[in-house]
Design a protein around this motif. Structure first.
Motif: not given
Length: 124
Positions: A81-95
């Motif tokens: 499964f290859i994501r095309t959208r940012l997943a919750f839990g990625a450390s750079t997500g909030p910034a």
């Protein structure tokens, strides 16, 4: 490989969750500043009219560069499964989300943004 977790949601459906801690250890942190939530509280106390908005699926709506999506890929029993959208839990997500929110809403008067929460407050 990261750990895959299945979470039972309402109506007996499952949601696939991935533990990205191994990936997060290897990612260069994004230094974009995130405002303190207390700042929004101070602003809200001084205003008469307040509206709080929450961007639903904020992280899940942000696209990934095609070259980066391979790092968020997950091997399942049904294949890769290859994501095309940012997943919750990625450390750079909030910034990343804060930068996008500041870009969209940053110039608006009486609007404060904290990641995917928006405060619209005014005296009138």
């Amino acid at each position: 490989m990261d750990n895959i977790i299945q979470e039972l949601e309402d109506h007996f459906t499952f949601r696939l969750l991935v533990d990205f801690r191994n990936l997060n250890k290897r990612v260069i942190p994004d230094p974009y500043p995130i405002p303190r939530a207390q700042k929004l509280s101070r602003i809200a106390k001084k205003k008469v009219h307040k509206t709080w908005l929450d961007i639903k699926y904020g992280f899940g709506a942000m696209g990934l560069y095609r070259d980066h999506s391979k790092f968020m890929a997950v091997i399942t029993a049904f294949g890769i499964f290859i994501r095309t959208r940012l997943a919750f839990g990625a450390s750079t997500g909030p910034a990343y989300m804060q930068r996008l929110s500041d870009y969209v809403y940053g110039d608006l008067e009486d609007v404060c943004v904290y990641i995917d929460d928006i405060l619209i407050a005014s005296l009138e």
